[in-house]
Design a protein around this motif. Structure first.
Motif, PDB file in Angstrom:
ATOM      1  N   ASP A   1      47.363 -33.945  36.326  1.00 39.42           N
ATOM      2  CA  ASP A   1      46.775 -35.123  35.688  1.00 39.42           C
ATOM      3  C   ASP A   1      45.396 -35.472  36.237  1.00 39.42           C
ATOM      4  N   TYR A   2      44.976 -34.817  37.316  1.00 37.62           N
ATOM      5  CA  TYR A   2      43.683 -35.139  37.935  1.00 37.62           C
ATOM      6  C   TYR A   2      42.601 -34.230  37.367  1.00 37.62           C
ATOM      7  N   LYS A   3      42.212 -34.504  36.152  1.00 32.93           N
ATOM      8  CA  LYS A   3      41.211 -33.678  35.479  1.00 32.93           C
ATOM      9  C   LYS A   3      39.822 -33.946  36.071  1.00 32.93           C
ATOM     10  N   TYR A   4      39.061 -32.884  36.212  1.00 32.75           N
ATOM     11  CA  TYR A   4      37.690 -33.045  36.710  1.00 32.75           C
ATOM     12  C   TYR A   4      36.717 -32.628  35.616  1.00 32.75           C
ATOM     13  N   LYS A   5      35.737 -33.478  35.367  1.00 29.12           N
ATOM     14  CA  LYS A   5      34.676 -33.161  34.411  1.00 29.12           C
ATOM     15  C   LYS A   5      33.328 -33.251  35.123  1.00 29.12           C
ATOM     16  N   TYR A   6      32.488 -32.266  34.866  1.00 24.57           N
ATOM     17  CA  TYR A   6      31.155 -32.286  35.468  1.00 24.57           C
ATOM     18  C   TYR A   6      30.366 -33.463  34.913  1.00 24.57           C
ATOM     19  N   PRO A   7      29.894 -34.361  35.769  1.00 22.06           N
ATOM     20  CA  PRO A   7      29.131 -35.515  35.283  1.00 22.06           C
ATOM     21  C   PRO A   7      27.817 -35.102  34.615  1.00 22.06           C
ATOM     22  N   THR A   8      27.190 -34.046  35.163  1.00 28.86           N
ATOM     23  CA  THR A   8      25.905 -33.580  34.639  1.00 28.86           C
ATOM     24  C   THR A   8      25.851 -32.054  34.722  1.00 28.86           C
ATOM     25  N   VAL A   9      24.856 -31.475  34.086  1.00 33.94           N
ATOM     26  CA  VAL A   9      24.632 -30.032  34.179  1.00 33.94           C
ATOM     27  C   VAL A   9      24.333 -29.650  35.625  1.00 33.94           C
ATOM     28  N   PHE A  10      23.655 -30.544  36.357  1.00 37.81           N
ATOM     29  CA  PHE A  10      23.340 -30.291  37.764  1.00 37.81           C
ATOM     30  C   PHE A  10      24.618 -30.029  38.570  1.00 37.81           C
ATOM     31  N   HIS A  11      25.660 -30.809  38.312  1.00 39.18           N
ATOM     32  CA  HIS A  11      26.917 -30.640  39.042  1.00 39.18           C
ATOM     33  C   HIS A  11      27.545 -29.270  38.758  1.00 39.18           C
ATOM     34  N   ARG A  12      27.383 -28.779  37.537  1.00 39.83           N
ATOM     35  CA  ARG A  12      27.918 -27.458  37.197  1.00 39.83           C
ATOM     36  C   ARG A  12      27.188 -26.369  37.990  1.00 39.83           C
ATOM     37  N   VAL A  13      25.855 -26.506  38.086  1.00 36.18           N
ATOM     38  CA  VAL A  13      25.056 -25.553  38.859  1.00 36.18           C
ATOM     39  C   VAL A  13      25.391 -25.672  40.344  1.00 36.18           C
ATOM     40  N   TYR A  14      25.531 -26.912  40.803  1.00 32.68           N
ATOM     41  CA  TYR A  14      25.860 -27.162  42.205  1.00 32.68           C
ATOM     42  C   TYR A  14      27.205 -26.533  42.569  1.00 32.68           C
ATOM     43  N   ASN A  15      28.160 -26.635  41.655  1.00 36.10           N
ATOM     44  CA  ASN A  15      29.471 -26.056  41.909  1.00 36.10           C
ATOM     45  C   ASN A  15      29.394 -24.532  41.989  1.00 36.10           C
ATOM     46  N   PHE A  16      28.537 -23.942  41.178  1.00 30.53           N
ATOM     47  CA  PHE A  16      28.344 -22.494  41.242  1.00 30.53           C
ATOM     48  C   PHE A  16      27.843 -22.079  42.621  1.00 30.53           C
ATOM     49  N   VAL A  17      26.910 -22.848  43.170  1.00 32.77           N
ATOM     50  CA  VAL A  17      26.372 -22.562  44.506  1.00 32.77           C
ATOM     51  C   VAL A  17      27.451 -22.756  45.568  1.00 32.77           C
ATOM     52  N   LEU A  18      28.238 -23.834  45.432  1.00 35.73           N
ATOM     53  CA  LEU A  18      29.327 -24.090  46.389  1.00 35.73           C
ATOM     54  C   LEU A  18      30.315 -22.933  46.429  1.00 35.73           C
ATOM     55  N   LYS A  19      30.703 -22.456  45.257  1.00 36.08           N
ATOM     56  CA  LYS A  19      31.691 -21.370  45.192  1.00 36.08           C
ATOM     57  C   LYS A  19      31.118 -20.057  45.715  1.00 36.08           C
ATOM     58  N   ALA A  20      29.862 -19.789  45.377  1.00 37.71           N
ATOM     59  CA  ALA A  20      29.251 -18.506  45.730  1.00 37.71           C
ATOM     60  C   ALA A  20      28.941 -18.388  47.217  1.00 37.71           C
ATOM     61  N   PHE A  21      28.504 -19.482  47.835  1.00 37.11           N
ATOM     62  CA  PHE A  21      28.003 -19.384  49.214  1.00 37.11           C
ATOM     63  C   PHE A  21      28.844 -20.140  50.253  1.00 37.11           C
ATOM     64  N   PHE A  22      29.627 -21.111  49.815  1.00 37.33           N
ATOM     65  CA  PHE A  22      30.351 -21.946  50.780  1.00 37.33           C
ATOM     66  C   PHE A  22      31.868 -21.924  50.575  1.00 37.33           C
ATOM     67  N   LYS A  23      32.341 -21.156  49.579  1.00 40.40           N
ATOM     68  CA  LYS A  23      33.771 -21.039  49.281  1.00 40.40           C
ATOM     69  C   LYS A  23      34.415 -22.408  49.056  1.00 40.40           C
ATOM     70  N   LYS A  24      33.676 -23.267  48.406  1.00 40.76           N
ATOM     71  CA  LYS A  24      34.188 -24.573  48.027  1.00 40.76           C
ATOM     72  C   LYS A  24      34.062 -24.740  46.522  1.00 40.76           C
ATOM     73  N   ASN A  25      34.793 -25.705  45.982  1.00 39.79           N
ATOM     74  CA  ASN A  25      34.842 -25.903  44.543  1.00 39.79           C
ATOM     75  C   ASN A  25      35.029 -27.389  44.273  1.00 39.79           C
ATOM     76  N   LEU A  26      34.160 -27.958  43.436  1.00 36.63           N
ATOM     77  CA  LEU A  26      34.249 -29.385  43.146  1.00 36.63           C
ATOM     78  C   LEU A  26      35.603 -29.767  42.558  1.00 36.63           C
ATOM     79  N   LYS A  27      36.217 -28.862  41.815  1.00 37.54           N
ATOM     80  CA  LYS A  27      37.511 -29.169  41.202  1.00 37.54           C
ATOM     81  C   LYS A  27      38.615 -29.270  42.252  1.00 37.54           C
ATOM     82  N   THR A  28      38.649 -28.314  43.188  1.00 31.94           N
ATOM     83  CA  THR A  28      39.684 -28.378  44.225  1.00 31.94           C
ATOM     84  C   THR A  28      39.426 -29.538  45.181  1.00 31.94           C
TER      85      THR A  28
END
Length: 323
Positions: free
Chosen positions: A35-62
């Motif tokens: 039930d805890y749906k996550y939506k990117y507030p902006t396009v910037f957040h989508r790009v930021y999440n890509f960087v997090l996953k690629a270089f820091f092994k983190k994910n805004l959704k998790t």
């Protein structure tokens, strides 16, 4: 005991654990982070999440899942005896580690394997105990073994339902579709009718000559039960790189239905009976008509009980309990 179940429960199988624990007299709180749906507030957040996953092994959704779950845990003033988390790899490991502040014991269970879901490796150390349905992962990562569980039992009313289909399967569209089509063709050649449903969210396939029904919305678990009740045999197609038994196997045990499966490791389980279970080659499936002629043979009660949800709870939650 005070027990919190944290799970990503899209279909309702995990709710069976909560219900069984409540029947045993425990105080249970189920946090379903579906039930805890996550939506990117902006396009910037989508790009930021890509960087997090690629270089820091983190994910805004998790991270979002972990944040919301911790909020829910803080609302409960009672320290839990056990927090059981299913699919903890969908939560960031730091948040899972913080679960320990709210419980005497934190347990994780994974019914995906590390080959498919490598994020599991990162979250394992965050639990006091961790279990997996995949034998190889248990050996390689020092996990405890626990298969899935029977979530639906046969009742007297099942006997009154007329059989409509020879074989039933429901699955999500993926690489297994080609195998499903080969099996459909084999059944058609043997003049065995079937009901195959494939969930295709992107609507790339249309129902047609292959005899498969494609749907764009999830079929409710209650409807799945109806189809299974009206079928003589259930079909299970395992994923490549996985030998852990799917819920379809335990559905067949609970409903006392025969099973056709592509997973050869099922022969190593104590409930295996060649009269009830047919193992086929996914590339060249051969399904003898004679398999449909004999009735299902009940397995011994002592073996059956091990795979019920109550048996699963005993094995995972209470087996090593000192509480």
């Amino acid at each position: 005991m005070n027990i919190t179940l944290i799970s990503l429960d899209n279909l309702g199988m995990n709710e069976c654990i909560s219900s069984a624990l409540e029947k045993q007299g425990h105080n249970v709180h189920h946090i379903n982070f579906r039930d805890y749906k996550y939506k990117y507030p902006t396009v910037f957040h989508r790009v930021y999440n890509f960087v997090l996953k690629a270089f820091f092994k983190k994910n805004l959704k998790t991270l979002h899942h972990g944040k919301e779950i911790l909020k829910e845990l803080k609302k409960n003033n009672q320290i839990q005896d056990v927090i059981l988390t299913i699919k903890g790899d969908f939560i960031d490991p730091d948040s899972v580690l913080k679960f320990k502040k709210y419980t005497k014991k934190s347990i994780g269970f994974f019914n995906d394997n590390i080959y498919r879901c490598p994020k599991i490796k990162r979250v394992i150390p965050s639990f006091d105990e961790a279990y997996s349905f995949e034998k190889e992962d248990c050996v390689n990562f020092n996990l405890n073994f626990a298969p899935n569980w029977i979530y639906s039992n046969k009742t007297s009313s099942n006997n009154e339902i007329p059989l409509e289909y020879g074989v039933f399967n429901i699955s999500t569209i993926d690489k297994r579709l080609s195998t499903l089509i080969r099996i459909a063709n084999e059944l058609k050649s043997k003049k065995v009718n079937f009901k195959f449903i494939v969930y295709d969210k992107k609507n790339k396939h249309k129902s047609g000559d292959d005899g498969i029904t494609y749907v764009t919305k999830h079929v409710p678990l209650s409807k799945v039960h109806e189809y299974a009740d009206r079928s003589k045999v259930l079909l299970d197609i395992h994923r490549n790189g996985q030998i852990g038994l799917t819920f379809r196997t335990f559905e067949s045990l609970g409903l006392e239905k025969k099973l056709i499966t592509t997973n050869p490791d099922i022969k190593n389980y104590d409930f295996y009976n060649p009269n009830n279970i047919l193992v086929i080659d996914e590339n060249k499936p051969v399904i003898p008509v004679s398999f449909f002629e004999n009735e299902y043979e009940k397995i011994p009660e002592s073996i059956y009980k091990k795979y019920t949800v109550e048996g699963w709870i005993e094995n995972v939650i209470f087996k090593n309990s000192t509480l």
